[in-house]
Design a protein around this motif. Structure first.
Motif, PDB file in Angstrom:
ATOM      1  N   PRO A 152      -2.170  -4.916   4.221  1.00  0.00           N
ATOM      2  CA  PRO A 152      -1.875  -6.217   4.908  1.00  0.00           C
ATOM      3  C   PRO A 152      -2.768  -7.133   5.190  1.00  0.00           C
ATOM      4  O   PRO A 152      -4.106  -6.724   4.895  1.00  0.00           O
ATOM      5  CB  PRO A 152      -1.676  -5.701   6.262  1.00  0.00           C
ATOM      6  N   ALA A 153      -2.647  -8.390   5.069  1.00  0.00           N
ATOM      7  CA  ALA A 153      -3.742  -9.612   5.031  1.00  0.00           C
ATOM      8  C   ALA A 153      -4.921  -9.240   5.632  1.00  0.00           C
ATOM      9  O   ALA A 153      -5.993  -9.737   5.161  1.00  0.00           O
ATOM     10  CB  ALA A 153      -3.045 -10.784   5.242  1.00  0.00           C
ATOM     11  N   GLU A 154      -4.658  -8.889   7.068  1.00  0.00           N
ATOM     12  CA  GLU A 154      -5.854  -8.879   7.758  1.00  0.00           C
ATOM     13  C   GLU A 154      -6.956  -7.692   7.286  1.00  0.00           C
ATOM     14  O   GLU A 154      -8.024  -7.725   7.205  1.00  0.00           O
ATOM     15  CB  GLU A 154      -5.679  -8.476   9.214  1.00  0.00           C
ATOM     16  N   VAL A 155      -6.435  -6.516   6.801  1.00  0.00           N
ATOM     17  CA  VAL A 155      -6.962  -5.382   6.151  1.00  0.00           C
ATOM     18  C   VAL A 155      -7.631  -6.020   4.904  1.00  0.00           C
ATOM     19  O   VAL A 155      -8.757  -5.595   4.634  1.00  0.00           O
ATOM     20  CB  VAL A 155      -6.103  -4.075   6.330  1.00  0.00           C
ATOM     21  N   PHE A 156      -6.896  -6.523   4.233  1.00  0.00           N
ATOM     22  CA  PHE A 156      -7.400  -7.116   2.914  1.00  0.00           C
ATOM     23  C   PHE A 156      -8.730  -7.756   2.991  1.00  0.00           C
ATOM     24  O   PHE A 156      -9.699  -7.689   2.429  1.00  0.00           O
ATOM     25  CB  PHE A 156      -6.138  -8.118   2.310  1.00  0.00           C
ATOM     26  N   THR A 157      -8.690  -8.735   4.177  1.00  0.00           N
ATOM     27  CA  THR A 157      -9.873  -9.442   4.380  1.00  0.00           C
ATOM     28  C   THR A 157     -10.990  -8.730   4.530  1.00  0.00           C
ATOM     29  O   THR A 157     -12.151  -8.941   4.051  1.00  0.00           O
ATOM     30  CB  THR A 157      -9.484 -10.374   5.503  1.00  0.00           C
ATOM     31  N   THR A 158     -10.752  -7.860   5.501  1.00  0.00           N
ATOM     32  CA  THR A 158     -12.021  -6.972   5.855  1.00  0.00           C
ATOM     33  C   THR A 158     -12.500  -6.099   4.829  1.00  0.00           C
ATOM     34  O   THR A 158     -13.855  -5.887   4.533  1.00  0.00           O
ATOM     35  CB  THR A 158     -11.779  -5.750   7.240  1.00  0.00           C
ATOM     36  N   HIS A 179      -3.824 -21.004  -0.713  1.00  0.00           N
ATOM     37  CA  HIS A 179      -3.265 -19.719   0.174  1.00  0.00           C
ATOM     38  C   HIS A 179      -4.468 -18.715   0.434  1.00  0.00           C
ATOM     39  O   HIS A 179      -4.271 -17.926   1.465  1.00  0.00           O
ATOM     40  CB  HIS A 179      -2.315 -19.132  -0.653  1.00  0.00           C
ATOM     41  N   LEU A 180      -5.492 -18.759  -0.303  1.00  0.00           N
ATOM     42  CA  LEU A 180      -6.715 -17.946  -0.254  1.00  0.00           C
ATOM     43  C   LEU A 180      -8.135 -18.392  -0.391  1.00  0.00           C
ATOM     44  O   LEU A 180      -7.998 -19.183  -1.568  1.00  0.00           O
ATOM     45  CB  LEU A 180      -6.234 -16.617  -1.064  1.00  0.00           C
ATOM     46  N   ASP A 239     -16.868 -13.779   2.495  1.00  0.00           N
ATOM     47  CA  ASP A 239     -15.796 -14.137   3.649  1.00  0.00           C
ATOM     48  C   ASP A 239     -14.657 -14.317   3.016  1.00  0.00           C
ATOM     49  O   ASP A 239     -14.604 -15.059   1.935  1.00  0.00           O
ATOM     50  CB  ASP A 239     -16.386 -15.067   4.652  1.00  0.00           C
ATOM     51  N   VAL A 240     -13.545 -13.978   3.657  1.00  0.00           N
ATOM     52  CA  VAL A 240     -12.301 -14.343   2.976  1.00  0.00           C
ATOM     53  C   VAL A 240     -11.340 -14.829   3.867  1.00  0.00           C
ATOM     54  O   VAL A 240     -11.287 -14.426   5.294  1.00  0.00           O
ATOM     55  CB  VAL A 240     -11.812 -12.947   2.302  1.00  0.00           C
ATOM     56  N   THR A 241     -10.481 -16.030   3.711  1.00  0.00           N
ATOM     57  CA  THR A 241      -9.774 -16.423   4.451  1.00  0.00           C
ATOM     58  C   THR A 241      -8.148 -16.500   3.772  1.00  0.00           C
ATOM     59  O   THR A 241      -8.007 -17.054   2.670  1.00  0.00           O
ATOM     60  CB  THR A 241     -10.090 -17.804   4.873  1.00  0.00           C
ATOM     61  N   VAL A 242      -7.386 -15.819   4.643  1.00  0.00           N
ATOM     62  CA  VAL A 242      -6.123 -15.831   4.095  1.00  0.00           C
ATOM     63  C   VAL A 242      -4.939 -16.738   4.637  1.00  0.00           C
ATOM     64  O   VAL A 242      -4.851 -16.615   5.948  1.00  0.00           O
ATOM     65  CB  VAL A 242      -5.311 -14.409   3.950  1.00  0.00           C
ATOM     66  N   LEU A 243      -4.691 -17.903   4.239  1.00  0.00           N
ATOM     67  CA  LEU A 243      -3.796 -19.008   4.709  1.00  0.00           C
ATOM     68  C   LEU A 243      -2.353 -18.687   4.734  1.00  0.00           C
ATOM     69  O   LEU A 243      -1.647 -19.203   5.498  1.00  0.00           O
ATOM     70  CB  LEU A 243      -4.292 -20.408   4.455  1.00  0.00           C
ATOM     71  N   ARG A 244      -2.064 -17.867   3.894  1.00  0.00           N
ATOM     72  CA  ARG A 244      -0.570 -17.640   3.569  1.00  0.00           C
ATOM     73  C   ARG A 244      -0.556 -15.968   3.333  1.00  0.00           C
ATOM     74  O   ARG A 244      -0.561 -15.599   2.347  1.00  0.00           O
ATOM     75  CB  ARG A 244      -0.208 -18.130   2.084  1.00  0.00           C
ATOM     76  N   ARG A 262       1.147 -13.356  -6.779  1.00  0.00           N
ATOM     77  CA  ARG A 262       0.825 -12.413  -5.627  1.00  0.00           C
ATOM     78  C   ARG A 262      -0.541 -12.022  -5.993  1.00  0.00           C
ATOM     79  O   ARG A 262      -0.925 -12.006  -7.106  1.00  0.00           O
ATOM     80  CB  ARG A 262       1.877 -11.245  -5.780  1.00  0.00           C
ATOM     81  N   ILE A 263      -1.027 -11.304  -4.828  1.00  0.00           N
ATOM     82  CA  ILE A 263      -2.391 -10.788  -4.739  1.00  0.00           C
ATOM     83  C   ILE A 263      -2.302  -9.567  -4.230  1.00  0.00           C
ATOM     84  O   ILE A 263      -1.528  -9.171  -3.285  1.00  0.00           O
ATOM     85  CB  ILE A 263      -3.231 -11.755  -4.217  1.00  0.00           C
ATOM     86  N   ALA A 264      -3.190  -8.464  -4.690  1.00  0.00           N
ATOM     87  CA  ALA A 264      -3.125  -7.153  -4.081  1.00  0.00           C
ATOM     88  C   ALA A 264      -4.642  -6.704  -4.257  1.00  0.00           C
ATOM     89  O   ALA A 264      -5.170  -7.041  -5.090  1.00  0.00           O
ATOM     90  CB  ALA A 264      -2.046  -6.400  -4.522  1.00  0.00           C
ATOM     91  N   TYR A 265      -4.923  -5.659  -3.459  1.00  0.00           N
ATOM     92  CA  TYR A 265      -6.122  -4.936  -3.576  1.00  0.00           C
ATOM     93  C   TYR A 265      -5.918  -3.593  -3.632  1.00  0.00           C
ATOM     94  O   TYR A 265      -5.343  -2.893  -2.617  1.00  0.00           O
ATOM     95  CB  TYR A 265      -7.003  -5.470  -2.447  1.00  0.00           C
ATOM     96  N   GLY A 266      -6.980  -2.658  -4.280  1.00  0.00           N
ATOM     97  CA  GLY A 266      -6.648  -1.257  -4.238  1.00  0.00           C
ATOM     98  C   GLY A 266      -7.279  -0.787  -5.541  1.00  0.00           C
ATOM     99  O   GLY A 266      -7.749  -1.377  -6.448  1.00  0.00           O
TER     100      GLY A 266
END
Length: 274
Positions: free
Chosen positions: A38-44, A95-96, A25-30, A116-120
DNA sequence: CCCCTATCCTGAGGGC
DNA sequence: TGCCCTCAGGATAGGG
């Protein structure tokens, strides 16, 4: 301020700590820390994936996942990637949180939020410039005296300015540039193209020496840097110029000079470094 | 091409 | 004790 040795230490520790673990599970606080997607996409997208490897490129961390993509992390000035118990108290600037399948958590904590954090995919991260073009890895074979010579001879910049440029040599920052210049006996204000072959070679060797030594000492914890277990490194005790402006040179006892070069506080010995 | 400056951001430290 | 100011800097953008 995490530079190559600090990021390398984090990468090595992280490899042992989380490779093979599944992200449950992932929770983005910031949300603004996550630059892509986008953070909500990142999470899923992260949920359910296993960590397959951890790499470092310059000051960037790349956590490989079994879907083939990477989580990119840049620690900025005060960022920390921490592995802790899932129910450990939550510090103020977390923050995460990524819950792992062994009841632990991978957390990102950053007071100043320069990180910073990114995914891809690697291709997407590079194309979108969240992972910018980076130069030579100073501890790899590609960092030959020949290549380094080519870089230095081709620029009118100061040594400090050129080495801060991540597109030439990747991973150096304020601390290790000043340290390498001191070890090499080169004043950071010097113009690169004016360095002698001997000075270029000395600088090349000094860069590798200071970085390797800092990795052995698990990085420099000047004020904020911590490893994944939230422990300090010890290399700050071995720094010979950084943060010592006005104090005595450890080699010749001359008062160390503090100036600004290429927009950065710079310390050097006016006697040892010509 | 290169340098400088402002920007982001917070906490530490100095001065009063 | 507390307030205000300055400083620290990785990366980046914009001006000279």
């Amino acid at each position: 301020m995490p530079e190559l040795p600090e990021v390398e230490t984090v990468a090595n520790d992280l490899r042992g700590a989380i490779v093979g673990r599944r992200i449950d599970d992932v929770t983005v606080l910031r949300p603004d820390i996550v630059k892509l997607p986008p953070a909500e996409v990142f999470t899923t997208l992260l949920r359910g994936q296993r960590v397959t490897g951890v790499d470092r490129r310059g000051k960037y961390l790349l956590l490989g996942l079994d879907g083939g993509d990477d989580i990119m992390v840049h620690l900025g000035m005060t960022g920390h990637l921490l592995v802790c118990d899932g129910d450990a108290p939550l510090p103020k600037h977390t923050h995460l949180r990524a819950r792992l399948d062994d009841r632990r958590e991978l957390r990102y904590d950053d007071v100043r939020r320069f990180g910073r954090i990114a995914y891809g995919s690697r291709a997407l991260l590079e194309e979108s410039r969240v992972l910018p073009p980076l130069g030579l890895e100073p501890l790899s074979d590609e960092f030959s005296t020949r290549e380094f010579d080519r870089i230095l001879r081709g620029t009118t910049r100061t040594v400090k300015g050129a080495l801060l440029d991540q597109t030439r040599v990747a991973g150096l920052g304020n601390i290790y540039i000043d340290e390498a210049c001191h070890l090499a006996g080169v004043r950071p204000t010097r113009r690169c193209y004016k360095l002698t072959r001997k000075e270029r070679t000395a600088l090349h060797g000094a860069i590798q020496t200071v970085l390797r030594s800092a990795i052995v000492n698990r990085g420099s914890s000047i004020d904020d840097y911590r490893d994944v277990w939230n422990a300090r490194g010890s290399n700050q005790e071995r720094l010979r110029v950084y943060g010592r402006g006005g104090e005595a040179c450890l080699t010749c006892a001359t008062t160390l000079k503090r100036t600004v070069v290429a927009g950065r506080t710079t310390v050097y010995c006016p006697r040892c470094q010509r």
